[in-house]
Design a protein around this motif. Structure first.
Motif, PDB file in Angstrom:
ATOM      1  N   GLU A 120      12.074  -1.033  34.091  1.00 13.49           N
ATOM      2  CA  GLU A 120      13.053  -2.125  33.147  1.00 13.49           C
ATOM      3  C   GLU A 120      12.502  -2.425  32.151  1.00 13.49           C
ATOM      4  OE1 GLU A 120      16.429  -0.947  32.921  1.00 13.49           O
ATOM      5  OE2 GLU A 120      15.889   0.568  34.794  1.00 13.49           O
ATOM      6  N   ASP A 121      10.998  -3.430  32.168  1.00 11.93           N
ATOM      7  CA  ASP A 121      10.276  -4.418  31.918  1.00 11.93           C
ATOM      8  C   ASP A 121      10.253  -3.763  30.669  1.00 11.93           C
ATOM      9  OD1 ASP A 121       8.732  -6.722  31.548  1.00 11.93           O
ATOM     10  OD2 ASP A 121       7.348  -5.717  31.825  1.00 11.93           O
ATOM     11  N   VAL A 122       9.554  -2.349  30.246  1.00 10.90           N
ATOM     12  CA  VAL A 122       9.368  -2.422  28.822  1.00 10.90           C
ATOM     13  C   VAL A 122      10.910  -1.626  27.914  1.00 10.90           C
ATOM     14  CG1 VAL A 122       8.692   0.229  28.288  1.00 10.90           C
ATOM     15  CG2 VAL A 122       7.082  -0.867  30.074  1.00 10.90           C
ATOM     16  N   LYS A 123      11.466  -1.084  28.232  1.00  9.80           N
ATOM     17  CA  LYS A 123      13.014  -1.338  28.296  1.00  9.80           C
ATOM     18  C   LYS A 123      13.681  -2.414  28.118  1.00  9.80           C
ATOM     19  CE  LYS A 123      14.777   1.988  31.433  1.00  9.80           C
ATOM     20  NZ  LYS A 123      15.993   2.528  32.531  1.00  9.80           N
ATOM     21  N   SER A 124      13.382  -3.807  28.948  1.00  8.74           N
ATOM     22  CA  SER A 124      14.351  -4.809  28.060  1.00  8.74           C
ATOM     23  C   SER A 124      13.256  -4.830  26.614  1.00  8.74           C
ATOM     24  CB  SER A 124      14.490  -5.793  29.379  1.00  8.74           C
ATOM     25  OG  SER A 124      12.456  -6.067  29.297  1.00  8.74           O
ATOM     26  N   LEU A 129       3.910   0.092  17.889  1.00  7.82           N
ATOM     27  CA  LEU A 129       3.881   0.203  19.392  1.00  7.82           C
ATOM     28  C   LEU A 129       2.405  -0.154  20.044  1.00  7.82           C
ATOM     29  CD1 LEU A 129       6.910   2.220  21.003  1.00  7.82           C
ATOM     30  CD2 LEU A 129       6.036  -0.443  20.488  1.00  7.82           C
ATOM     31  N   GLY A 130       1.291  -0.072  19.002  1.00  5.05           N
ATOM     32  CA  GLY A 130      -0.115  -1.107  19.410  1.00  5.05           C
ATOM     33  C   GLY A 130      -0.414   0.400  19.197  1.00  5.05           C
ATOM     34  N   GLY A 131      -0.230   1.790  19.384  1.00  2.00           N
ATOM     35  CA  GLY A 131      -1.548   3.190  19.487  1.00  2.00           C
ATOM     36  C   GLY A 131      -1.838   3.405  17.771  1.00  2.00           C
ATOM     37  N   THR A 151       3.095  -7.363  23.458  1.00  2.00           N
ATOM     38  CA  THR A 151       1.830  -6.573  24.820  1.00  2.00           C
ATOM     39  C   THR A 151       2.093  -5.686  24.042  1.00  2.00           C
ATOM     40  OG1 THR A 151       2.030  -5.621  26.723  1.00  2.00           O
ATOM     41  CG2 THR A 151       4.196  -5.732  26.202  1.00  2.00           C
ATOM     42  N   ASN A 152       1.081  -4.568  24.737  1.00  2.00           N
ATOM     43  CA  ASN A 152       0.785  -3.163  23.331  1.00  2.00           C
ATOM     44  C   ASN A 152       1.356  -2.962  24.719  1.00  2.00           C
ATOM     45  OD1 ASN A 152      -0.362  -0.477  23.008  1.00  2.00           O
ATOM     46  ND2 ASN A 152      -2.384  -1.783  22.094  1.00  2.00           N
ATOM     47  N   LEU A 153       2.522  -2.209  23.988  1.00  2.00           N
ATOM     48  CA  LEU A 153       3.210  -0.756  24.908  1.00  2.00           C
ATOM     49  C   LEU A 153       2.661   0.365  24.844  1.00  2.00           C
ATOM     50  CD1 LEU A 153       7.086  -2.506  24.043  1.00  2.00           C
ATOM     51  CD2 LEU A 153       5.283  -2.213  26.236  1.00  2.00           C
ATOM     52  N   TYR A 154       2.396   0.590  23.548  1.00  2.00           N
ATOM     53  CA  TYR A 154       1.230   2.186  23.594  1.00  2.00           C
ATOM     54  C   TYR A 154       0.238   2.436  24.733  1.00  2.00           C
ATOM     55  CZ  TYR A 154      -1.453   6.126  22.022  1.00  2.00           C
ATOM     56  OH  TYR A 154      -2.592   7.084  22.256  1.00  2.00           O
ATOM     57  N   GLU A 155       0.036   1.063  25.482  1.00  2.00           N
ATOM     58  CA  GLU A 155      -0.552   1.047  26.497  1.00  2.00           C
ATOM     59  C   GLU A 155      -0.315   1.423  27.592  1.00  2.00           C
ATOM     60  OE1 GLU A 155      -3.062  -1.954  26.989  1.00  2.00           O
ATOM     61  OE2 GLU A 155      -4.838  -1.050  25.114  1.00  2.00           O
ATOM     62  N   ARG A 156       0.923   0.701  27.618  1.00  2.00           N
ATOM     63  CA  ARG A 156       2.046   1.025  29.088  1.00  2.00           C
ATOM     64  C   ARG A 156       2.844   1.891  29.370  1.00  2.00           C
ATOM     65  NH1 ARG A 156       5.091  -4.042  30.169  1.00  2.00           N
ATOM     66  NH2 ARG A 156       5.245  -2.901  32.361  1.00  2.00           N
ATOM     67  N   PHE A 199      11.624  -8.792  18.172  1.00  2.00           N
ATOM     68  CA  PHE A 199       9.906  -8.457  18.320  1.00  2.00           C
ATOM     69  C   PHE A 199       9.351  -8.782  19.932  1.00  2.00           C
ATOM     70  CE2 PHE A 199      11.113  -8.099  13.584  1.00  2.00           C
ATOM     71  CZ  PHE A 199      11.209  -6.773  13.596  1.00  2.00           C
ATOM     72  N   GLN A 200       9.592  -9.226  20.726  1.00  2.00           N
ATOM     73  CA  GLN A 200       8.811  -9.074  21.549  1.00  2.00           C
ATOM     74  C   GLN A 200       7.993  -8.421  21.825  1.00  2.00           C
ATOM     75  OE1 GLN A 200      11.908  -9.343  25.785  1.00  2.00           O
ATOM     76  NE2 GLN A 200      12.932  -9.751  24.190  1.00  2.00           N
TER      77      GLN A 200
END
Length: 161
Positions: free
Chosen positions: A132-136, A85-87, A32-37, A27-28
């Motif tokens: 790679e940060d998002v994938k991790s 993912l935050g959307g 952060t809001n991955l939807y925004e990224r 649950f990392q």
């Protein structure tokens, strides 16, 4: 090399015998809001690439789990991911609470099916997501979900449902 070894080698994920992940690692994505990224377009592309692979799979025991039209599968998964993912709550506003186990209980999901699902998701991530940060952050969540939904043990017995 099996998918668990590949995942372990590439992502440094320590998987237990039952391939369950510690929740704090899985649950990392909540940090952060991955939807925004990523953006909605990338999330839909991830699901499109993923399901294109799944629907081309020749293994009937796996491919047979996915009976809805591909367009529906893509939309359901992408809308769930957008929301998770935050959307905006696209999935819940259309279908109600995600209730993943409840929605998947009717399928016989083995460890082999979870492994295969993860392999296709990893391939789709590698094709669609450049960070790679998002994938991790995403992949440990996918590992957790895949094995959380497994409902058939190695002896063919139902685990839940």
């Amino acid at each position: 090399m099996c998918i668990r070894d590949s995942i372990n080698a590439e992502y440094g994920v320590v998987l237990s015998q039952t391939a369950q992940m510690a929740q704090d690692n899985a649950f990392q994505i909540d940090k952060t809001n991955l939807y925004e990224r990523l953006g909605q377009e990338t999330i839909f592309k991830l699901s499109t690439v993923f399901y294109t692979k799944v629907y081309q799979d020749k293994e009937e025991s796996f491919r047979g789990l996915f009976k809805s039209p591909i367009e529906n599968a893509i939309r359901d998964q992408a809308e769930f991911f957008v929301q998770r993912l935050g959307g905006p709550p696209l999935y819940s506003s259309r279908k109600g609470h995600p209730a993943l186990r409840g929605r998947h209980v009717k399928f016989a999901i083995t460890k082999q099916a979870a492994d295969r699902w993860l392999n296709y998701m990893k391939e789709a991530m590698d094709e669609v997501i450049t960070s790679e940060d998002v994938k991790s952050m995403l992949f440990p969540f996918f590992v957790h979900v895949a094995y959380f939904l497994q409902n058939i043990d190695e002896n063919g017995n139902r685990i839940y449902g």
